[in-house]
Every structure is written in C-alpha cells, then in structure tokens.
Design a protein around this motif. Sequence first.
Motif, PDB file in Angstrom:
ATOM      1  N   LEU A  72      41.505  32.852  35.904  1.00  0.00           N
ATOM      2  CA  LEU A  72      41.740  33.626  36.942  1.00  0.00           C
ATOM      3  C   LEU A  72      41.887  35.133  36.605  1.00  0.00           C
ATOM      4  CD1 LEU A  72      44.244  31.643  39.058  1.00  0.00           C
ATOM      5  CD2 LEU A  72      41.586  31.824  39.618  1.00  0.00           C
ATOM      6  N   GLY A  73      42.266  35.318  35.276  1.00  0.00           N
ATOM      7  CA  GLY A  73      42.498  36.571  34.693  1.00  0.00           C
ATOM      8  C   GLY A  73      43.728  36.575  34.174  1.00  0.00           C
ATOM      9  N   ARG A  76      46.487  39.316  35.888  1.00  0.00           N
ATOM     10  CA  ARG A  76      46.465  39.081  37.431  1.00  0.00           C
ATOM     11  C   ARG A  76      47.517  37.657  37.217  1.00  0.00           C
ATOM     12  NH1 ARG A  76      42.224  36.284  40.875  1.00  0.00           N
ATOM     13  NH2 ARG A  76      41.089  38.737  40.508  1.00  0.00           N
ATOM     14  N   ALA A 188      42.597  45.104  32.554  1.00  0.00           N
ATOM     15  CA  ALA A 188      42.128  43.921  33.566  1.00  0.00           C
ATOM     16  C   ALA A 188      41.213  43.231  32.877  1.00  0.00           C
ATOM     17  CB  ALA A 188      41.611  44.645  34.925  1.00  0.00           C
ATOM     18  N   ASP A 189      41.187  42.080  33.098  1.00  0.00           N
ATOM     19  CA  ASP A 189      40.205  40.900  32.699  1.00  0.00           C
ATOM     20  C   ASP A 189      39.762  39.960  33.682  1.00  0.00           C
ATOM     21  OD1 ASP A 189      42.905  39.978  32.403  1.00  0.00           O
ATOM     22  OD2 ASP A 189      41.929  38.182  31.613  1.00  0.00           O
ATOM     23  N   ARG A 190      38.601  39.761  33.530  1.00  0.00           N
ATOM     24  CA  ARG A 190      37.819  38.906  34.513  1.00  0.00           C
ATOM     25  C   ARG A 190      37.889  37.425  33.970  1.00  0.00           C
ATOM     26  NH1 ARG A 190      32.241  41.178  37.087  1.00  0.00           N
ATOM     27  NH2 ARG A 190      32.746  39.432  38.137  1.00  0.00           N
ATOM     28  N   GLY A 191      38.641  36.514  34.795  1.00  0.00           N
ATOM     29  CA  GLY A 191      38.457  35.181  34.447  1.00  0.00           C
ATOM     30  C   GLY A 191      36.998  34.700  34.702  1.00  0.00           C
ATOM     31  N   ARG A 192      36.791  33.514  34.316  1.00  0.00           N
ATOM     32  CA  ARG A 192      35.529  32.773  34.509  1.00  0.00           C
ATOM     33  C   ARG A 192      35.519  31.934  35.943  1.00  0.00           C
ATOM     34  NH1 ARG A 192      34.607  28.943  29.966  1.00  0.00           N
ATOM     35  NH2 ARG A 192      36.962  28.701  29.850  1.00  0.00           N
ATOM     36  N   GLY A 193      36.540  32.180  36.577  1.00  0.00           N
ATOM     37  CA  GLY A 193      36.445  31.291  37.956  1.00  0.00           C
ATOM     38  C   GLY A 193      36.872  29.999  37.831  1.00  0.00           C
ATOM     39  N   GLU A 389      37.886  33.509  25.130  1.00  0.00           N
ATOM     40  CA  GLU A 389      37.894  32.483  26.492  1.00  0.00           C
ATOM     41  C   GLU A 389      39.214  31.538  26.557  1.00  0.00           C
ATOM     42  OE1 GLU A 389      34.478  30.318  24.149  1.00  0.00           O
ATOM     43  OE2 GLU A 389      35.180  32.567  24.357  1.00  0.00           O
TER      44      GLU A 389
END
Length: 494
Positions: A72-73, A76, A188-193, A389
């Motif tokens: 999810l990041g 966050r 901010a980092d974008r998670g992989r979902g 990751e």
Amino acid sequence: MSHPRSPHRLALAALAAGALMNILDGSIVTVAMPAIQADLGFSPAGLSWVMNAYLLAFGGLLLLAGRLGDLLGRKRLFLIGTALFVAASALAGAATSPGVLVAARFLQGVGSAASSAVSLGILVTLFTEPAERGKALGVFSFTGAAGASIGQVLGGILTEALSWHWIFYINLPIGVATLALAARTVPADRGRGLSAGADTLGAALVIGGLMLGISTVVGTARYGWTSVHTLGLGALALLLLAGFVLRQATAAAPLMPLRILRSRNLLGGNLVQILMISAMFAFQIVVSLAMQHVLGYSAAATGLAMLPAAATIGGAALLLSARLIDRFGQRSVLIAGLAMLLAALLLLLRLPAHADYATDLLPTMLLISGGGLAMPAAAGLAMSGAREEDAGLSSGLYNTTAQLGSAGGAAVLTTLAAGHSGSAVRHGSTPTQALLAGYHLAFGVGAGLLTAAIAVAVVVLRPARERVVARPDVPGGDAGSAQRAVEVESGADQ
C-alpha cells in the motif's frame, strides 16, 4: 559527528520521533502500573493486560504490517499507524474503566505495529550510501535507548505530579508533530497493490500464530513452562506458523515470499537479534531486580543507577557506531559489540551480596554500551539483503524478532531465576543467598545466549564488500562508453 544530509535528515527525524514515542510508551507505562491499578480497580491478573494487550497486537501484527507497507506504500502506512496510535493514546488517557484502557492499549499496539514495521524499510531506502546509512541507523538506535530511559524517569514524574492519565496524553504532542513532519519530508512511495500479496489465509495464520505464541510465553509466569496449558498452546502456535510457511510456498500471491529467506544476512541478523535482545534482558530486568531485592536500592535509586547504561548505549549508537562501521565493517562492529555485552554479563556472575556500585556495577554499565554498537550493525546487516520491493516486509520481520526476543528473554530469564531461587531456599540457603543464586543463573544463561549470537555472527553473516561494475548511466563520459562505479554488495545471498 556529521549527520545524514537534508532533506532526508528531516525524514529521519520524523522516523526517530515515531520510534521514540512507541518506545517511550512501553517503558513509561510500567512505572505507572500501581497507580492505574488503584484508580481503576484492576485485579492483579487483570492488570497484566495493560501490558499484554499492547504486546499481543504489536508483536502479532508486525509482519503483516510490514508487508502491507510494501503493498500500500510505506509512507501511507507509517502515517496511518501513527495517527491510530495518537488517537488510541487519547482514549487510554481518558479511560475510566479497565475495559476501556485494555481496548485502547490494544489499539495502541495496532498503530505502533503499523508505524514501526515500515520505519526501517523507509530508512534503508532513503539512505543507500553505506556511511550515510550507518549514521542513520545509529540515530535510530539511539532513540531506542533514550526512549527506554526517559520513560522510566518521566513516568514517575508525570504520575506523581499530575496523574497516570498524562503518561498517555504525553503522546499527543509528540504524535502530532511526527505526523506533520513525516507528511512533509518522507518521500511518497507507490505500493504494488493488494493484488500482489493479498493472502487472507496466510494473514490469518501468521497473526494467529504470533499472537498465540506471544500469549503463551507471557503466560508462563502464571502457568509455568511444562504445564499442559503452555505446552498445548505453544504446540498450536507452532502449528499455525508452520501452516503459514506452507501456505506461502503454494499461494499465488504470498504475503511473505519465501525468497527473502534465501538471504544469509537477513536470517542471521534476525537470529542474532533474538539472542542478543533476550540476553540483554538479563541486564535490564535482572540487574534491576538484584539492586532492589538484594542490594536494597529503592525504585528511584535503581532508575538513577541504571542511567549510565542508557547513556553509554545511546552514546555509542549515536556517536561511535557509524564511524566504526564505516572503518571496520558491520560484521566486525557487531561482533565487538556482542563481546562487550558478554563481558558485562560475565562480570555480573561475580556480583556479591554487598556489592559496591563503583567497582561491581558501574563497569557493567560501561561495557553494556556494546549494545549501542551491536544494534545498528545487526539492523544494517539484516536489511542489507532486502530488495526494494520487500523492504517493508524485511523491516516488519526484524521488528517481530525483536519482540520475540523481548518477550522470550523476559519470561525465560525471570522464570529460571525464580525457580532456582526457590530451589536454593529449599536446600537451606538464606533468602538473600537464594535470590542472588537465581540472578547469577540468569546472568549465566544470558552469557550463553550472547556466545551463541557471536557464533552466528561469525559463521552465518557475511561482511559487505565493494565490487566495481559498469554503469552506463553515470554522467561524465562518452554516451556509448560505460563509466566505472563502485557499488556495495552485501554478500547476503551467498
């Protein structure tokens, strides 16, 4: 000492403030327990849940929280966890019944797990250059020593000057400041979902296994290690954790990809931490008990007597660890720190019934500074094999083993000491002699754990080394030529 450069320095300050708040809360509550019991009417057995509710949520959810950070990041999840911890602290401070306080403590554990699990993952992705990372880990470890010692002193002051409610309200300004700073400075980092690791069954198995395991260890103080209760629940916890591992080997989107276990440094670093943290409880808890029950120190005098230990651990972590790691390497500093801890416990094996502080206790307070060298080095080695990751998951795993070491060390060492003391009394020893014999056994077991930690560090862990590789993206040369650049390779997977 130079510090990590801005703007990451402010992000590190936010992470350290969050860690300080969590650790401060853990130590500050212990001092206020008698006042809480008297005010809210806790039974002796019920009072233990003020600590246990937090420990169950925190230790049980760390691994899941670390993975959720990757999905999810991490920023966050850090913000969500910190906000939940602050809200739960407000609820705990306003509690007027045992049920509300225990529920608030559980929610504090959930929030603390979410923020703590991803902190190291954020740190190691922010500071990729070895020297800068070493300094950042030193600052982060310093907050641990500072939080523990400040909590013991501040808890007494707040409880006596105001009321026990303020040991929770103190988290509010720290938490709000942490949220404001982290929101601005942590990238901010974008998670992989969730689709990349939404393993509901695996989550249920690991949460159930960890919570049940921690509850079983904590319950040994009441039921003993060989009771049907302990053995039955312990076997069930192991069965759930074994089921989790099997599930991860077959799940299409595993919560914990088993590839991370191929890293020697990640496995070795976590094993060293369990052994080291467990052994350090022989100092933190058993020495405190010895000073009060054998040497006749008051609670306040014991806290003051322990301050040099906190100061030396914090000073070593903040001022020395990064420089020594940069010069000698993480594994060498780790082994040296463990050797200093071992020497401290070996000295305590000769602690007499009429000990002199300056000659019998102060040297151990100075040698225990080895923890300030060992902790940043162990964290750096354990995280050195983490992929980008998987940084949150690896961070959550490292925090989980710290909790297992804390719970296991406290339960095992105090139980062994109490059992040996009881046996000594039955064989004719005086109460003082019996207590001291039990404490000596705990120090000896702690020394054995540290010896095992040194063996793991020597045999399993691999030092970081440099290798020269071709980097076509380094500016300053012809477009078609590869520039030479130095990268750090941990050797963790060999």
